[in-house]
Design a protein around this motif. Structure first.
Motif, PDB file in Angstrom:
ATOM      1  N   VAL A  34      -2.295  11.673  58.351  1.00 41.32           N
ATOM      2  CA  VAL A  34      -0.953  12.184  58.061  1.00 41.32           C
ATOM      3  C   VAL A  34       0.062  11.180  58.596  1.00 41.32           C
ATOM      4  CG1 VAL A  34      -1.592  14.621  58.056  1.00 41.32           C
ATOM      5  CG2 VAL A  34      -0.940  13.524  60.207  1.00 41.32           C
ATOM      6  N   PRO A  35       1.313  11.236  58.144  1.00 39.33           N
ATOM      7  CA  PRO A  35       2.331  10.342  58.705  1.00 39.33           C
ATOM      8  C   PRO A  35       2.435  10.519  60.223  1.00 39.33           C
ATOM      9  CG  PRO A  35       3.147  11.416  56.729  1.00 39.33           C
ATOM     10  CD  PRO A  35       1.834  12.065  57.037  1.00 39.33           C
ATOM     11  N   VAL A  36       2.827   9.457  60.893  1.00 35.09           N
ATOM     12  CA  VAL A  36       2.869   9.470  62.353  1.00 35.09           C
ATOM     13  C   VAL A  36       3.766  10.589  62.876  1.00 35.09           C
ATOM     14  CG1 VAL A  36       3.587   8.164  64.393  1.00 35.09           C
ATOM     15  CG2 VAL A  36       2.323   7.028  62.570  1.00 35.09           C
ATOM     16  N   PHE A  37       4.908  10.810  62.227  1.00 37.08           N
ATOM     17  CA  PHE A  37       5.798  11.853  62.721  1.00 37.08           C
ATOM     18  C   PHE A  37       5.135  13.228  62.638  1.00 37.08           C
ATOM     19  CE2 PHE A  37       6.855  12.057  58.189  1.00 37.08           C
ATOM     20  CZ  PHE A  37       7.001  13.415  57.964  1.00 37.08           C
ATOM     21  N   ALA A  38       4.327  13.459  61.591  1.00 34.02           N
ATOM     22  CA  ALA A  38       3.636  14.742  61.456  1.00 34.02           C
ATOM     23  C   ALA A  38       2.523  14.863  62.489  1.00 34.02           C
ATOM     24  CB  ALA A  38       3.066  14.889  60.043  1.00 34.02           C
ATOM     25  N   LEU A  39       1.872  13.740  62.786  1.00 33.54           N
ATOM     26  CA  LEU A  39       0.814  13.743  63.795  1.00 33.54           C
ATOM     27  C   LEU A  39       1.387  14.112  65.162  1.00 33.54           C
ATOM     28  CD1 LEU A  39      -2.307  12.825  63.887  1.00 33.54           C
ATOM     29  CD2 LEU A  39      -1.402  10.838  65.105  1.00 33.54           C
ATOM     30  N   ARG A  40       2.479  13.484  65.534  1.00 32.89           N
ATOM     31  CA  ARG A  40       3.085  13.740  66.849  1.00 32.89           C
ATOM     32  C   ARG A  40       3.636  15.163  66.949  1.00 32.89           C
ATOM     33  NH1 ARG A  40       6.505   8.046  67.582  1.00 32.89           N
ATOM     34  NH2 ARG A  40       4.680   6.655  67.698  1.00 32.89           N
ATOM     35  N   THR A  41       4.261  15.608  65.881  1.00 31.60           N
ATOM     36  CA  THR A  41       4.844  16.952  65.893  1.00 31.60           C
ATOM     37  C   THR A  41       3.761  18.011  66.008  1.00 31.60           C
ATOM     38  OG1 THR A  41       6.761  16.240  64.598  1.00 31.60           O
ATOM     39  CG2 THR A  41       6.245  18.585  64.578  1.00 31.60           C
ATOM     40  N   LEU A 255      10.084  20.488  58.924  1.00 34.05           N
ATOM     41  CA  LEU A 255      11.090  20.699  57.885  1.00 34.05           C
ATOM     42  C   LEU A 255      12.377  19.964  58.232  1.00 34.05           C
ATOM     43  CD1 LEU A 255      12.106  22.069  55.313  1.00 34.05           C
ATOM     44  CD2 LEU A 255      12.678  24.083  56.704  1.00 34.05           C
ATOM     45  N   MET A 256      12.810  20.052  59.485  1.00 31.84           N
ATOM     46  CA  MET A 256      14.027  19.369  59.906  1.00 31.84           C
ATOM     47  C   MET A 256      13.870  17.854  59.802  1.00 31.84           C
ATOM     48  SD  MET A 256      16.241  21.655  60.559  1.00 31.84           S
ATOM     49  CE  MET A 256      17.474  20.650  61.380  1.00 31.84           C
ATOM     50  N   VAL A 257      12.703  17.334  60.173  1.00 35.81           N
ATOM     51  CA  VAL A 257      12.465  15.887  60.087  1.00 35.81           C
ATOM     52  C   VAL A 257      12.527  15.430  58.637  1.00 35.81           C
ATOM     53  CG1 VAL A 257      10.761  14.065  60.437  1.00 35.81           C
ATOM     54  CG2 VAL A 257      11.100  15.788  62.210  1.00 35.81           C
ATOM     55  N   ARG A 258      11.884  16.185  57.756  1.00 41.57           N
ATOM     56  CA  ARG A 258      11.862  15.793  56.338  1.00 41.57           C
ATOM     57  C   ARG A 258      13.255  15.878  55.723  1.00 41.57           C
ATOM     58  NH1 ARG A 258       6.603  18.888  56.421  1.00 41.57           N
ATOM     59  NH2 ARG A 258       4.973  17.277  56.360  1.00 41.57           N
ATOM     60  N   LEU A 259      14.021  16.886  56.084  1.00 44.31           N
ATOM     61  CA  LEU A 259      15.385  17.003  55.583  1.00 44.31           C
ATOM     62  C   LEU A 259      16.240  15.832  56.061  1.00 44.31           C
ATOM     63  CD1 LEU A 259      16.072  20.842  55.997  1.00 44.31           C
ATOM     64  CD2 LEU A 259      15.748  19.581  53.873  1.00 44.31           C
ATOM     65  N   ALA A 260      16.047  15.428  57.318  1.00 42.47           N
ATOM     66  CA  ALA A 260      16.782  14.289  57.857  1.00 42.47           C
ATOM     67  C   ALA A 260      16.395  12.999  57.128  1.00 42.47           C
ATOM     68  CB  ALA A 260      16.518  14.162  59.348  1.00 42.47           C
ATOM     69  N   GLN A 261      15.102  12.858  56.819  1.00 40.08           N
ATOM     70  CA  GLN A 261      14.659  11.669  56.099  1.00 40.08           C
ATOM     71  C   GLN A 261      15.248  11.623  54.689  1.00 40.08           C
ATOM     72  OE1 GLN A 261      10.395  12.081  56.387  1.00 40.08           O
ATOM     73  NE2 GLN A 261      10.265  10.769  58.175  1.00 40.08           N
ATOM     74  N   GLU A 262      15.287  12.772  54.026  1.00 39.21           N
ATOM     75  CA  GLU A 262      15.854  12.830  52.685  1.00 39.21           C
ATOM     76  C   GLU A 262      17.344  12.523  52.697  1.00 39.21           C
ATOM     77  OE1 GLU A 262      14.957  16.653  51.142  1.00 39.21           O
ATOM     78  OE2 GLU A 262      12.781  16.322  51.054  1.00 39.21           O
ATOM     79  N   GLU A 263      18.025  13.030  53.717  1.00 38.61           N
ATOM     80  CA  GLU A 263      19.478  12.768  53.823  1.00 38.61           C
ATOM     81  C   GLU A 263      19.736  11.286  54.066  1.00 38.61           C
ATOM     82  OE1 GLU A 263      23.301  14.143  56.553  1.00 38.61           O
ATOM     83  OE2 GLU A 263      21.415  15.238  56.656  1.00 38.61           O
ATOM     84  N   THR A 264      18.924  10.673  54.934  1.00 36.09           N
ATOM     85  CA  THR A 264      19.082   9.247  55.204  1.00 36.09           C
ATOM     86  C   THR A 264      18.830   8.414  53.953  1.00 36.09           C
ATOM     87  OG1 THR A 264      18.379   9.576  57.497  1.00 36.09           O
ATOM     88  CG2 THR A 264      18.273   7.332  56.632  1.00 36.09           C
ATOM     89  N   ALA A 265      17.853   8.837  53.154  1.00 34.86           N
ATOM     90  CA  ALA A 265      17.504   8.089  51.952  1.00 34.86           C
ATOM     91  C   ALA A 265      18.604   8.118  50.898  1.00 34.86           C
ATOM     92  CB  ALA A 265      16.203   8.654  51.359  1.00 34.86           C
ATOM     93  N   THR A 266      19.450   9.136  50.951  1.00 34.80           N
ATOM     94  CA  THR A 266      20.518   9.273  49.949  1.00 34.80           C
ATOM     95  C   THR A 266      21.821   8.608  50.389  1.00 34.80           C
ATOM     96  OG1 THR A 266      21.168  11.425  50.853  1.00 34.80           O
ATOM     97  CG2 THR A 266      19.550  11.411  49.071  1.00 34.80           C
ATOM     98  N   LEU A 267      21.891   8.156  51.623  1.00 37.10           N
ATOM     99  CA  LEU A 267      23.138   7.535  52.111  1.00 37.10           C
ATOM    100  C   LEU A 267      23.329   6.131  51.545  1.00 37.10           C
ATOM    101  CD1 LEU A 267      23.035   8.602  55.877  1.00 37.10           C
ATOM    102  CD2 LEU A 267      24.382   9.599  54.010  1.00 37.10           C
TER     103      LEU A 267
END
Length: 267
Positions: A34-41, A255-267
């Protein structure tokens, strides 16, 4: 809320963080599935689940609180953090606070010291660039998979090998190992355990033990369950994971991490 009776330890069982990392790591190349952020979480959620199962913490309302006396645990540092907070925190907040690279590496190294995985460092320009943990002894993972499949199918669980069923005791960072005995197959779900709602007293049919169902809930929260058990009944897994507060904390944080990643990708 139902009172919890801490389990009596057995010396060789994998802790939930160890069991999760073992299943979440590719056997051959030692890289996370899994992605590292998911592993740590999810590992942070597994630490909360371990402390919950040994009776050291519990969910009171919306907040995680330490209980009274608890058996020694290799996650004593995390337990003391929970005890020492003047203000209570939610499961999601604790997952966010406990996640990190150091925790993942510490749990991996604990398994490496037992010969379950192997520490392999990759060099780049003469320096170590990354560390991997390929499997060295398949016995513990095979026993975990057998218990999970038995829980999902409703089949009785075979007596598992010591390497996979008793919580571990490892001197790590000066903390004594955590140990407790898993609930029996016909035990009732404790309040907040997978497959049960708070204060539920109805038994969960065909569940092997609370430790196995907690692991199923964590794998489900990490989005890893379907990859590891593609032929399994995913509805059954969801049923076992239902209303388990540590895995809910993981899902909320992811969910919060993924939402933050999606928001960053749209900036």
């Amino acid at each position: 809320m139902d009172a919890k009776t801490p389990e009596t330890p057995k010396p060789a069982e994998l802790s939930l963080p160890q069991a999760f990392l073992l299943l979440a790591t590719n056997d051959k190349d030692g890289k996370p599935e899994v992605p590292v952020f998911a592993l740590r979480t999810t590992l942070a959620g597994a630490i909360l689940a371990e402390l919950d199962l040994i009776g050291a913490i519990e969910l009171q309302g919306k907040h995680v609180r330490a209980t009274g006396a608890a058996p020694p645990t290799e996650f004593q540092h995390e337990l003391e953090l929970i005890r020492g907070k003047s203000r209570p925190h939610t499961p999601k907040q604790w997952v966010s606070m406990l996640e990190g690279r150091a925790e993942v590496q510490r749990v991996y190294e604990g398994m490496a010291s037992r010969g379950i995985v192997e520490h392999v460092g990759e060099r780049h320009l003469g320096l170590f660039k990354s560390t991997r943990y390929p499997e060295k002894d398949h016995g513990p993972e095979a026993a975990l998979r057998q218990k999970i499949e038995a829980a999902l199918s409703g089949a009785p669980t075979e007596p598992a090998t010591p390497a996979a069923t008793a919580p571990v005791s490892e001197p790590d960072a000066g903390a004594p190992g955590a140990v407790r005995e898993s609930a029996t197959p016909d035990s009732k779900p404790l309040s907040g355990t997978p497959g049960g709602t708070p204060d539920s007293k109805a038994p969960v049919a065909n569940v092997s033990d609370d430790r196995t169902t907690a692991l199923i809930a964590l794998l489900h929260a990490a989005g890893l369950f379907g990859k590891l058990f593609p032929a399994a009944d995913k509805g059954r897994a969801s049923e076992l994971a239902k209303d388990y507060w540590p895995s809910r904390g993981v899902e909320d944080e992811l969910l919060m991490v993924r939402l933050a990643q999606e928001e960053t990708a749209t900036l």
